[in-house]
Design an enzyme around this catalytic site. Structure first.
Site, PDB file in Angstrom:
ATOM      1  N   GLU A   1      -5.823  -8.277   0.214  1.00 49.99           N
ATOM      2  CA  GLU A   1      -6.526  -7.903   1.449  1.00 49.99           C
ATOM      3  C   GLU A   1      -7.956  -7.525   1.126  1.00 49.99           C
ATOM      4  O   GLU A   1      -8.207  -6.766   0.171  1.00 49.99           O
ATOM      5  CB  GLU A   1      -5.885  -6.685   2.144  1.00 49.99           C
ATOM      6  CG  GLU A   1      -4.620  -6.998   2.884  1.00 49.99           C
ATOM      7  CD  GLU A   1      -4.054  -5.772   3.612  1.00 49.99           C
ATOM      8  OE1 GLU A   1      -4.834  -4.881   4.015  1.00 49.99           O
ATOM      9  OE2 GLU A   1      -2.818  -5.720   3.753  1.00 49.99           O
TER      10      GLU A   1
ATOM     11  N   GLU B   1       0.793  -1.226   0.000  1.00 47.77           N
ATOM     12  CA  GLU B   1       0.000   0.000   0.000  1.00 47.77           C
ATOM     13  C   GLU B   1       0.832   1.286   0.000  1.00 47.77           C
ATOM     14  O   GLU B   1       0.862   2.032   0.986  1.00 47.77           O
ATOM     15  CB  GLU B   1      -0.971   0.009   1.185  1.00 47.77           C
ATOM     16  CG  GLU B   1      -1.930  -1.157   1.158  1.00 47.77           C
ATOM     17  CD  GLU B   1      -3.094  -1.011   2.136  1.00 47.77           C
ATOM     18  OE1 GLU B   1      -3.048  -0.131   3.006  1.00 47.77           O
ATOM     19  OE2 GLU B   1      -4.067  -1.776   2.004  1.00 47.77           O
TER      20      GLU B   1
HETATM   21  C1  FCB Z   1      -4.683  -2.003   5.227  1.00 52.07           C
HETATM   22  C2  FCB Z   1      -3.348  -2.437   5.787  1.00 52.07           C
HETATM   23  C3  FCB Z   1      -3.424  -3.498   6.846  1.00 52.07           C
HETATM   24  C4  FCB Z   1      -4.626  -3.297   7.746  1.00 52.07           C
HETATM   25  C5  FCB Z   1      -5.885  -3.115   6.935  1.00 52.07           C
HETATM   26  C6  FCB Z   1      -7.144  -2.968   7.751  1.00 52.07           C
HETATM   27  O1  FCB Z   1      -4.604  -0.683   4.801  1.00 52.07           O
HETATM   28  O2  FCB Z   1      -2.520  -2.939   4.762  1.00 52.07           O
HETATM   29  O3  FCB Z   1      -2.221  -3.493   7.552  1.00 52.07           O
HETATM   30  O4  FCB Z   1      -4.407  -2.286   8.620  1.00 52.07           O
HETATM   31  O5  FCB Z   1      -5.754  -1.998   6.108  1.00 52.07           O
END
Ligand code: FCB
Length: 452
Positions: free
Chosen positions: A362, A175
């Site tokens: 994610e 990210e």
């Molecule tokens: C993302 C992050 C991860 C976690 C999630 C909820 O932005 O990569 O570490 O905090 O959000």
């Protein structure tokens, strides 16, 4: 079974291609317990120790103590019929000062963790930077320093020499928007800056670090390299041209900057409008060479959407503000907007990466989960997962080469500026006793993922 949620027409492994993998994700600082094993201080330790930055000034010193409990955690993944574990390797654990002296204990830990993953028949998916900049390098400017990509490249070679040959995939950065914009412009994450020059440099240097890691790992023959980008669906607050422009500017900063740089060697004009005057010299050349390199796969993190409006009161660029939406929200206050995931998966394939394998690295939700009689009921999370899986399935049918999904997160953990309050896990963690209690959503995955 007690606490099980019956979701009608549950999507299961059988609804996805045979080679589609299901995993769960974590990150080093959020789960390991940074006080253990000789790790050096990171900018998150000092950011958290500064009043007002993190709820209750909590830090990752103990976290879930995965440092000592990784065996138990890998057992949970295996018993849940998962295929893969996405984890990160902390720079400051391996190099406490960021450069120079290696912490052998730290390297050995990642060696043991890798063995533990493989022994259980799971695939290891490594992320090289998930936000723990060593304090000694933060002192020198961290992501704003022109040499940061060399420092990072040296760390990458050291950790790679220990475990790289056993990794199913390696992501350079997690990210970059959060690393650069959230941390240097909005100031919500470490190092908590609010400065456009620092931001412009971080927006560029993080991509140089990605490119440097790619170059060094390619030289070692690695062919499983990617990056994990996050995306948020940008909705204009109205049909007014100014609001449409506001959403386009935020789309450029958030969603387009990084993918466009990597796949096309350009930055979007709407974002350069603000950043160009503050960029480091030579940025155009870096874009053409170091940054614009082929990937082997792309990781997509997706959680929510944002509604953007023109802000007539903001004197400075980007002149935008966020408007609250009306959809149901998670414990984070994030609107639940599964369609956005389908949008990004198809948009990325069509515009940027073609047939390149994509992984949802994610997606998940925080909820106020409680253990009652040994059980955690989280039907909201089960529904959230199913709704997002439906979008992934649809994207595959629409031609996206989607190869896998990692739920965020395996465990409740340290949610950065929100401390331990927000629970994303499919496994509940009692942060006093560190006891793990699989939630109903874990059992849902277990049923969905069985091969029998
Ligand atoms: C993302 C992050 C991860 C976690 C999630 C909820 O932005 O990569 O570490 O905090 O959000």
């Amino acid at each position: 079974m007690m606490g099980r949620t019956k979701t009608p027409q549950l999507l299961t492994r059988k609804d996805f291609p045979d080679d589609f993998i299901f995993g769960a994700a974590t990150a080093a600082y959020q789960v390991e317990g940074h006080q253990f094993g000789g790790a050096g201080s990171t900018h998150w330790d000092t950011f958290a120790a500064t009043p007002g930055n993190v709820i209750n000034a909590e830090d990752g010193a103990k976290a879930c103590d995965q440092y000592h409990r990784y065996g138990e955690d890998m057992d949970l993944l295996r018993a849940g019929h998962f295929d893969a574990y996405r984890f990160s390797t902390s720079w400051a654990r391996v190099l406490p000062e960021g450069r120079g002296q290696v912490n052998q204990e730290g390297l050995d830990y990642y060696d043991r963790l890798t063995d533990a993953i493989l022994e259980r028949g799971l695939q290891p998916h490594q992320t090289l930077y998930h936000w723990e900049m060593p304090s000694a390098l933060a002192d020198l400017g961290g992501w704003t320093h022109p040499d940061v990509h060399h420092w990072f490249g040296d760390f990458v070679e050291i950790i790679d020499a220990k475990i790289g040959d056993r990794m199913t995939s390696i992501a350079t950065i997690n990210e970059p928007w959060c690393v650069a914009y959230l941390s240097h412009f909005i100031g919500a994450h470490a190092p908590g800056k609010r400065d456009i020059r620092a931001t412009s440099r971080a927006m560029h240097h993080i991509l140089k670090a990605h490119g440097e890691a790619m170059t060094r790992l390619r030289a070692k023959g690695r062919d499983n390299l990617g990056i994990v980008l996050n995306f948020e669906y940008p909705t204009p607050a109205s049909d007014a041209a100014e609001d449409i422009k506001a959403a386009a500017v935020q789309d450029a900063i958030y969603n387009r900057w990084f993918i466009e740089a990597i796949t096309k060697g350009t930055y979007p004009a709407e974002a350069l409008e603000g950043f160009a005057p503050h960029m480091p010299t030579g940025w155009e050349d870096d874009l053409k060479t170091l940054i614009h390199q082929p990937l082997d796969w792309l990781g997509v993190n997706y959680y929510t959407r944002h509604i953007h409006a023109h802000d007539p009161e903001a004197a400075a660029w980007p002149h935008t503000k966020e408007i609250a939406g009306h959809r149901a929200t998670t414990q984070m206050g994030w609107e639940i907007y599964p369609e956005g995931l389908h949008h990004f998966l198809t948009w990325l394939s069509e515009r940027y990466v073609g047939d390149l394998p994509i992984y949802v690295t994610e997606n998940g939700m925080a909820w106020e989960d409680h253990v009652q009689n040994g059980v955690v009921n989280d039907p909201e999370r089960c529904g959230f997962v199913q709704d997002h899986l439906a979008m992934m399935k649809q994207a595959i049918e629409d031609g996206t080469n989607l190869k896998g999904f990692f739920y965020w997160s395996l465990l409740d953990n340290y949610e950065w500026a929100f401390g331990y309050e927000k629970r994303f896990g499919i496994v509940h963690v009692d942060f006093e006793t560190l006891q793990r209690t699989p939630k109903a959503s874990y059992h849902m995955f277990k049923d969905m993922l069985t091969r029998s």
